[in-house]
Design an enzyme around this catalytic site. Structure first.
Site, mmCIF file in Angstrom:
data_model
loop_
_atom_site.group_PDB
_atom_site.id
_atom_site.type_symbol
_atom_site.label_atom_id
_atom_site.label_comp_id
_atom_site.label_asym_id
_atom_site.label_seq_id
_atom_site.Cartn_x
_atom_site.Cartn_y
_atom_site.Cartn_z
ATOM 1 N N HIS A 274 0.835 -1.210 0.000
ATOM 2 C CA HIS A 274 0.000 0.000 0.000
ATOM 3 C C HIS A 274 0.868 1.259 0.000
ATOM 4 O O HIS A 274 0.565 2.239 0.687
ATOM 5 C CB HIS A 274 -0.940 0.007 1.215
ATOM 6 C CG HIS A 274 -2.042 -1.010 1.150
ATOM 7 N ND1 HIS A 274 -3.216 -0.776 0.481
ATOM 8 C CD2 HIS A 274 -2.115 -2.262 1.652
ATOM 9 C CE1 HIS A 274 -4.004 -1.851 0.592
ATOM 10 N NE2 HIS A 274 -3.346 -2.771 1.293
ATOM 11 N N ASP A 337 -0.846 -5.095 5.944
ATOM 12 C CA ASP A 337 -1.850 -5.928 5.286
ATOM 13 C C ASP A 337 -1.599 -5.989 3.780
ATOM 14 O O ASP A 337 -0.975 -5.114 3.198
ATOM 15 C CB ASP A 337 -3.247 -5.393 5.551
ATOM 16 C CG ASP A 337 -3.443 -3.989 5.016
ATOM 17 O OD1 ASP A 337 -2.510 -3.172 5.142
ATOM 18 O OD2 ASP A 337 -4.520 -3.700 4.471
ATOM 19 N N GLU A 338 -2.103 -7.032 3.164
ATOM 20 C CA GLU A 338 -2.163 -7.181 1.704
ATOM 21 C C GLU A 338 -0.831 -6.859 1.034
ATOM 22 O O GLU A 338 -0.766 -6.233 -0.023
ATOM 23 C CB GLU A 338 -3.277 -6.299 1.131
ATOM 24 C CG GLU A 338 -4.640 -6.710 1.628
ATOM 25 C CD GLU A 338 -5.764 -5.778 1.202
ATOM 26 O OE1 GLU A 338 -6.877 -6.270 0.929
ATOM 27 O OE2 GLU A 338 -5.543 -4.550 1.158
ATOM 28 N N ALA A 339 0.266 -7.327 1.638
ATOM 29 C CA ALA A 339 1.599 -7.103 1.067
ATOM 30 C C ALA A 339 1.913 -8.223 0.078
ATOM 31 O O ALA A 339 2.934 -8.921 0.186
ATOM 32 C CB ALA A 339 2.635 -7.034 2.176
#
Length: 530
Positions: A274, A337-339
């Site tokens: 992100h 998150d969401e790496a």
């Protein structure tokens, strides 16, 4: 199951007098039967939201009006005086009542009292006693007095003057952390809008504001050591709008404003994923040395800081150092998150170093629950955003982390994500976690939500509002209200008070107050609005 026995049990938990219990038997929704009389109107104590631990009506009340004085008590200090001044400002509202704030505990009126030995209220709780001579608010701390004042606001007519009902309320929170998050990275919002949200949250005893300050679409806070983050990385948003950023002074102003309302600010710099706004601002943060274009879409998981570069760690040290200096609260949130673009081993190594930076600046790490699959630092707090369909292995990692001593903040996406649509007709919003009507957002028990995690491991609850589809105040408030009021009750009220039928009536009773504040809330069909 919505049955009469549970509703009566919830009312008994509030300490209501037997006469009030009889008057409050529900006869609507799933409990209604043909020919039933409509439910009796709620008494003022029964309308309170969040539901207090104990509320007992007794005797005549206090006539709140033009002659009311707020008394802070002699020698209680400047902080109590500020609580009294803010309460006077809030109670004046549209009524125009003078409500002077004076020093000294003697005399009629609203009396603010600090008693460090007060029993049954904890650090944030309070006792409210009302009789014809006035209303006495007693707490161990100024924060407790502030919360007592917010309860008093609900007992006073929206436009005032009126009568505060006689009786006693004894109250304290279930969880220490009662939060709401707003994402100003996908769409930028000015500080004034966030201040408005602070006021809206604080009146329902929400005590934490989590700010998602950075993402692929925008970097929203000025950083002196890396000025292009805000100047370039902040000059965009979803859909290609102009974006924007806050200066350090604006951030300080917001933090101070929230502190006065006993709301702690938890800032988040999301990493290592992100991060496209940062990568677009500084080529040196990219492994290939090439800065990508700014991003205006809503896909996730494609960006990553360069884990192998030492310059990356100089970057996070300088950014988090400036942020820690600006933030008096105990927590810094580092995302995590969401790496998806960061290999698992690289992710774990990166998060080791990022957590160490947070510790060096005297703060406690908060990260999204994906940190559980790496190596959470001692004392690190994990924020769980899974849902009913989350993989069992992911849940097991979070449970293991909790058993190892890591406190959990619960933000299940199919319960507390405020950007989820209420139903298919809702605009704006998303629905990847499913639709979240008001009843679903409320009807779960944080203390028993994750199998294997005891309530003692739950630090609290938080309702995030992501803004991929939210660009106006009206859209923000439509999605947040009334669901964020359910978050407030789940975080504050005892488990015995949590009952949908009773809550839906309390929620409906808030409509005049929300209307008076100009909050454009969603009139959910499952709530018996007046």
């Amino acid at each position: 199951m919505r049955v009469l026995r549970r509703t009566l049990g919830a009312l008994l938990a509030l300490g209501a007098a037997p006469a009030l219990l009889t008057a409050c038997t529900p006869a609507h929704g799933d409990d209604a039967r043909p020919g039933d009389d409509p439910p009796a109107a709620l008494t003022p104590f029964e309308r309170l939201l969040p539901a207090p631990v104990s509320a007992r009506a007794a005797g005549p009340g206090y006539a709140f009006g033009a002659g009311t004085v707020i008394r802070t008590g002699r020698g209680t200090g400047e902080e109590v005086r500020r609580v009294g001044e803010l309460l006077a400002e809030q109670l004046r509202g549209p009524s125009g009542l003078p409500l002077p704030v004076v020093e000294g505990a003697q005399g009629e009126g609203i009396r603010l009292r600090i008693d460090e030995g007060a029993q049954g209220v904890g650090e944030e709780g309070y006792r409210l006693d009302a009789d014809p001579s006035g209303v006495t608010l007693t707490a161990r701390t100024p924060a407790g007095l502030f919360h007592a004042g917010q309860t008093l606001r609900q007992l006073v007519p929206v436009a005032g003057p009126g009568t505060v009902p006689g009786g006693t309320i004894t109250d304290r929170p279930r969880f220490a952390y009662r939060g709401a998050m707003v994402d100003i990275a996908r769409h930028f919002f000015p500080v004034e809008q966030v201040k408005r949200y602070v006021d809206q949250l604080a009146q329902y005893k929400v005590n934490t504001l989590h700010l998602h300050l950075t993402d692929d679409q925008g970097w929203r806070l000025a950083i002196d050591s890396w000025p292009r983050l805000a100047e370039h990385g902040g000059a965009g948003e979803v859909g290609g709008g102009p974006g924007g950023h806050w200066t350090k002074d604006e951030y300080r102003e917001l933090v101070a404003y929230a502190q006065q309302r006993y709301v702690d600010v938890v800032p988040e710099i999301d990493m290592p994923g992100h991060t496209n706004a940062a990568l677009a601002s500084y080529a040196e943060l990219n492994c290939d040395g090439k800065a990508p274009d700014r991003y205006t879409g809503i896909k996730v998981g494609f960006s990553s800081l360069c884990v192998a570069k030492e310059r990356t760690y100089e970057f996070i040290d300088e950014v988090l150092g400036e942020l820690a200096e600006l933030t008096p609260g105990r927590y810094l949130h580092i995302g995590g998150d969401e790496a998806h673009a960061t290999p698992a081993a690289d992710y774990a190594a990166f998060m080791d170093r990022a957590q160490a930076v947070v510790g060096r600046y005297g703060k406690t790490v908060v990260a999204w629950h994906q940190l559980a699959a790496a190596r959470p630092a001692p004392g690190a707090v994990l924020q769980y955003w899974g849902h009913d369909r989350t993989a069992a292995a992911d849940k097991a990692a979070v449970v293991a982390a909790a058993k190892a001593g890591h406190p959990l903040i619960l933000s299940p996406a199919d319960r507390l994500y405020l950007d989820m649509k209420y139903d298919p007709a809702t605009k704006p919003g998303l629905a990847w976690a499913g639709y979240v009507p008001v009843q679903r957002a409320y009807s779960w028990n944080p203390g028993a939500y994750l199998a294997g995690v005891p309530e003692s491991a739950v630090l609290g609850v938080e309702a995030p509002l992501w803004t991929e589809t939210v660009s106006t105040r009206g859209e923000w408030e439509q999605l947040a209200f009334p669901r964020v009021l359910g978050l407030a009750e789940l975080g504050w009220s005892p488990p015995s008070a949590l009952d949908w039928t009773a809550y839906s009536r309390r929620l409906a009773a808030q409509a005049p107050r929300l209307d008076a504040q100009g909050i454009g809330f969603f009139r959910a069909p499952e709530v018996p609005w007046p």
